[in-house]
Write a protein that holds these residues in place. Sequence first.
Motif, PDB file in Angstrom:
ATOM      1  N   LEU A   1       0.828  -1.213   0.000  1.00 45.06           N
ATOM      2  CA  LEU A   1       0.000   0.000   0.000  1.00 45.06           C
ATOM      3  C   LEU A   1       0.857   1.257   0.000  1.00 45.06           C
ATOM      4  CD1 LEU A   1      -3.035  -0.446   2.439  1.00 45.06           C
ATOM      5  CD2 LEU A   1      -3.078  -0.201  -0.049  1.00 45.06           C
ATOM      6  N   CYS A   2       1.909   1.243   0.810  1.00 47.05           N
ATOM      7  CA  CYS A   2       2.808   2.404   0.859  1.00 47.05           C
ATOM      8  C   CYS A   2       3.445   2.665  -0.499  1.00 47.05           C
ATOM      9  CB  CYS A   2       3.894   2.188   1.918  1.00 47.05           C
ATOM     10  SG  CYS A   2       3.291   2.259   3.614  1.00 47.05           S
ATOM     11  N   CYS A   3       3.830   1.591  -1.192  1.00 50.95           N
ATOM     12  CA  CYS A   3       4.402   1.749  -2.536  1.00 50.95           C
ATOM     13  C   CYS A   3       3.405   2.413  -3.489  1.00 50.95           C
ATOM     14  CB  CYS A   3       4.826   0.386  -3.089  1.00 50.95           C
ATOM     15  SG  CYS A   3       6.267  -0.323  -2.267  1.00 50.95           S
ATOM     16  N   CYS A   4       2.152   1.984  -3.410  1.00 50.50           N
ATOM     17  CA  CYS A   4       1.104   2.584  -4.255  1.00 50.50           C
ATOM     18  C   CYS A   4       0.990   4.079  -3.999  1.00 50.50           C
ATOM     19  CB  CYS A   4      -0.238   1.914  -3.981  1.00 50.50           C
ATOM     20  SG  CYS A   4      -0.321   0.164  -4.421  1.00 50.50           S
ATOM     21  N   LEU A   5       1.009   4.468  -2.736  1.00 47.81           N
ATOM     22  CA  LEU A   5       0.862   5.874  -2.369  1.00 47.81           C
ATOM     23  C   LEU A   5       2.080   6.695  -2.769  1.00 47.81           C
ATOM     24  CD1 LEU A   5      -0.753   5.214   1.104  1.00 47.81           C
ATOM     25  CD2 LEU A   5      -1.882   6.338  -0.840  1.00 47.81           C
ATOM     26  N   ILE A   6       3.259   6.119  -2.641  1.00 52.53           N
ATOM     27  CA  ILE A   6       4.487   6.824  -3.044  1.00 52.53           C
ATOM     28  C   ILE A   6       4.471   7.123  -4.534  1.00 52.53           C
ATOM     29  CG2 ILE A   6       6.984   6.554  -3.327  1.00 52.53           C
ATOM     30  CD1 ILE A   6       6.914   4.904  -0.698  1.00 52.53           C
ATOM     31  N   LEU A   7       4.061   6.139  -5.328  1.00 57.93           N
ATOM     32  CA  LEU A   7       4.023   6.339  -6.784  1.00 57.93           C
ATOM     33  C   LEU A   7       2.980   7.367  -7.195  1.00 57.93           C
ATOM     34  CD1 LEU A   7       4.490   2.645  -7.971  1.00 57.93           C
ATOM     35  CD2 LEU A   7       6.144   4.512  -8.136  1.00 57.93           C
ATOM     36  N   GLN A   8       2.012   7.639  -6.299  1.00 58.41           N
ATOM     37  CA  GLN A   8       1.023   8.691  -6.536  1.00 58.41           C
ATOM     38  C   GLN A   8       1.433   9.999  -5.842  1.00 58.41           C
ATOM     39  OE1 GLN A   8      -3.270   6.990  -6.476  1.00 58.41           O
ATOM     40  NE2 GLN A   8      -2.055   5.460  -5.349  1.00 58.41           N
ATOM     41  N   HIS A   9       2.666  10.030  -5.342  1.00 61.86           N
ATOM     42  CA  HIS A   9       3.255  11.203  -4.686  1.00 61.86           C
ATOM     43  C   HIS A   9       2.498  11.629  -3.433  1.00 61.86           C
ATOM     44  CE1 HIS A   9       5.655  11.435  -8.309  1.00 61.86           C
ATOM     45  NE2 HIS A   9       4.557  11.501  -9.032  1.00 61.86           N
ATOM     46  N   ASP A  10       1.803  10.683  -2.816  1.00 67.76           N
ATOM     47  CA  ASP A  10       1.096  10.978  -1.567  1.00 67.76           C
ATOM     48  C   ASP A  10       1.943  10.443  -0.408  1.00 67.76           C
ATOM     49  OD1 ASP A  10      -0.654  11.508   0.457  1.00 67.76           O
ATOM     50  OD2 ASP A  10      -2.384  10.495  -0.448  1.00 67.76           O
ATOM     51  N   TYR A  11       3.026  11.154  -0.137  1.00 74.81           N
ATOM     52  CA  TYR A  11       4.003  10.682   0.839  1.00 74.81           C
ATOM     53  C   TYR A  11       3.460  10.708   2.265  1.00 74.81           C
ATOM     54  CZ  TYR A  11       6.907  11.550  -3.248  1.00 74.81           C
ATOM     55  OH  TYR A  11       7.418  11.544  -4.519  1.00 74.81           O
ATOM     56  N   ASP A  12       2.663  11.718   2.566  1.00 79.40           N
ATOM     57  CA  ASP A  12       2.104  11.809   3.915  1.00 79.40           C
ATOM     58  C   ASP A  12       1.205  10.602   4.213  1.00 79.40           C
ATOM     59  OD1 ASP A  12       1.544  13.459   6.412  1.00 79.40           O
ATOM     60  OD2 ASP A  12      -0.485  13.192   5.635  1.00 79.40           O
TER      61      ASP A  12
ATOM     62  N   GLU B   1      11.195  -2.232  -4.724  1.00 81.62           N
ATOM     63  CA  GLU B   1      11.983  -1.119  -4.199  1.00 81.62           C
ATOM     64  C   GLU B   1      11.777   0.053  -5.144  1.00 81.62           C
ATOM     65  OE1 GLU B   1      16.082  -2.091  -3.571  1.00 81.62           O
ATOM     66  OE2 GLU B   1      15.680  -2.934  -1.591  1.00 81.62           O
ATOM     67  N   ILE B   2      11.498   1.208  -4.570  1.00 85.39           N
ATOM     68  CA  ILE B   2      11.182   2.382  -5.387  1.00 85.39           C
ATOM     69  C   ILE B   2      12.289   3.421  -5.257  1.00 85.39           C
ATOM     70  CG2 ILE B   2       9.528   4.231  -5.810  1.00 85.39           C
ATOM     71  CD1 ILE B   2       7.368   2.432  -4.664  1.00 85.39           C
ATOM     72  N   GLN B   3      12.839   3.810  -6.381  1.00 85.94           N
ATOM     73  CA  GLN B   3      13.887   4.823  -6.419  1.00 85.94           C
ATOM     74  C   GLN B   3      13.587   5.773  -7.571  1.00 85.94           C
ATOM     75  OE1 GLN B   3      16.462   4.769  -4.132  1.00 85.94           O
ATOM     76  NE2 GLN B   3      17.117   6.779  -4.877  1.00 85.94           N
ATOM     77  N   ASP B   4      13.353   7.049  -7.232  1.00 85.06           N
ATOM     78  CA  ASP B   4      13.044   8.069  -8.254  1.00 85.06           C
ATOM     79  C   ASP B   4      11.875   7.651  -9.148  1.00 85.06           C
ATOM     80  OD1 ASP B   4      15.179   9.663  -7.339  1.00 85.06           O
ATOM     81  OD2 ASP B   4      16.602   8.565  -8.609  1.00 85.06           O
ATOM     82  N   GLY B   5      10.870   7.076  -8.539  1.00 84.26           N
ATOM     83  CA  GLY B   5       9.669   6.699  -9.281  1.00 84.26           C
ATOM     84  C   GLY B   5       9.780   5.417 -10.067  1.00 84.26           C
ATOM     85  N   GLU B   6      10.917   4.747  -9.997  1.00 82.62           N
ATOM     86  CA  GLU B   6      11.114   3.493 -10.714  1.00 82.62           C
ATOM     87  C   GLU B   6      11.016   2.313  -9.746  1.00 82.62           C
ATOM     88  OE1 GLU B   6      11.522   3.113 -14.032  1.00 82.62           O
ATOM     89  OE2 GLU B   6      11.183   5.281 -14.208  1.00 82.62           O
ATOM     90  N   CYS B   7      10.351   1.251 -10.206  1.00 74.25           N
ATOM     91  CA  CYS B   7      10.158   0.067  -9.371  1.00 74.25           C
ATOM     92  C   CYS B   7      11.123  -1.041  -9.781  1.00 74.25           C
ATOM     93  CB  CYS B   7       8.731  -0.452  -9.507  1.00 74.25           C
ATOM     94  SG  CYS B   7       7.469   0.690  -8.906  1.00 74.25           S
ATOM     95  N   THR B   8      11.780  -1.616  -8.788  1.00 77.65           N
ATOM     96  CA  THR B   8      12.707  -2.718  -9.030  1.00 77.65           C
ATOM     97  C   THR B   8      12.345  -3.881  -8.116  1.00 77.65           C
ATOM     98  OG1 THR B   8      14.471  -1.128  -9.521  1.00 77.65           O
ATOM     99  CG2 THR B   8      15.127  -3.409  -9.075  1.00 77.65           C
ATOM    100  N   LEU B   9      12.270  -5.081  -8.701  1.00 78.97           N
ATOM    101  CA  LEU B   9      11.968  -6.266  -7.896  1.00 78.97           C
ATOM    102  C   LEU B   9      13.126  -6.585  -6.960  1.00 78.97           C
ATOM    103  CD1 LEU B   9      10.349  -8.703 -10.492  1.00 78.97           C
ATOM    104  CD2 LEU B   9       9.214  -7.658  -8.529  1.00 78.97           C
TER     105      LEU B   9
ATOM    106  N   VAL C   1      12.045   5.601   6.262  1.00 81.90           N
ATOM    107  CA  VAL C   1      13.214   6.467   6.443  1.00 81.90           C
ATOM    108  C   VAL C   1      13.472   7.254   5.158  1.00 81.90           C
ATOM    109  CG1 VAL C   1      15.734   6.489   6.722  1.00 81.90           C
ATOM    110  CG2 VAL C   1      14.319   5.090   8.235  1.00 81.90           C
ATOM    111  N   SER C   2      13.391   6.544   4.034  1.00 81.92           N
ATOM    112  CA  SER C   2      13.623   7.177   2.729  1.00 81.92           C
ATOM    113  C   SER C   2      12.577   8.259   2.430  1.00 81.92           C
ATOM    114  CB  SER C   2      13.601   6.104   1.641  1.00 81.92           C
ATOM    115  OG  SER C   2      13.722   6.671   0.361  1.00 81.92           O
ATOM    116  N   ILE C   3      11.298   7.949   2.711  1.00 81.61           N
ATOM    117  CA  ILE C   3      10.233   8.940   2.461  1.00 81.61           C
ATOM    118  C   ILE C   3      10.426  10.159   3.351  1.00 81.61           C
ATOM    119  CG2 ILE C   3       7.754   9.378   2.472  1.00 81.61           C
ATOM    120  CD1 ILE C   3       7.326   6.349   2.261  1.00 81.61           C
TER     121      ILE C   3
END
Length: 226
Positions: A130-141, A167-175, A190-192
């Motif tokens: 779920l957190c990954c989904c929100l990060i990719l939508q730029h909803d960090y809070d 793993e998400i880095q600069d909007g890119e997803c890596t398995l 921590v990253s967010i």
Amino acid sequence: MGRFIFSKEYKFIHCGYTDAFPERAVEKLGLDEVKLNSEIAKRAVLRSDRSNSRLYMQVYESAKRHLARQEYGAAATLFQFFLKQYPGDTCAQNSRGFCLIPDSPSEAGDIIQDALKRGLTNRCLGYYNLCCCLILQHDYDSALRTAEKYWLEFRNNDDICEALIWEIQDGECTLCDSKNVQLSLVDLCVSISEKIDDKARLHSWISRKNVFIENEKCDIDTESKC
């Protein structure tokens, strides 16, 4: 919990079984036996988890190959077919949502949230996704609040597990194969927190990570003495 209550009601109706309760303490209610049987059967199906079955593992391995080729829709479709045979399997539902995270994070979030509501066993993995989904939508809070909810409400009752994660880095997803999804969730937060310069949350999640590391050291020391 509801499933076990219904099973005891079934035993009481058919066998007079009252478990540890004295018979005088149990009051017989006018339950509809057909509806009771139907509800027990429905819950047995909908709450099933066949993540260790041979068929599920075949689907899982095939989906991984599609994901490695960035064929996210094809991977999700495999779990969709599995769910047609085993509707309500929350592990497969979470996996279907996982496959859609890079391309369709909003849709993926809805699927994963529903799996959690239905009783997904591995809550940490569900909340991480779920957190990954929100990060990719730029909803960090919201991502940080979601992680906080898991940590405060469910973490102590959740098993530490290994899992395939994004793993998400600069909007890119890596398995990535995570050896400890709870620790991966901490690292994600921590990253967010660093990204949005939220010092209070950053301090909180770093403190949790340090506790994690200390606990792991204690476990290693204990095992070495055995």
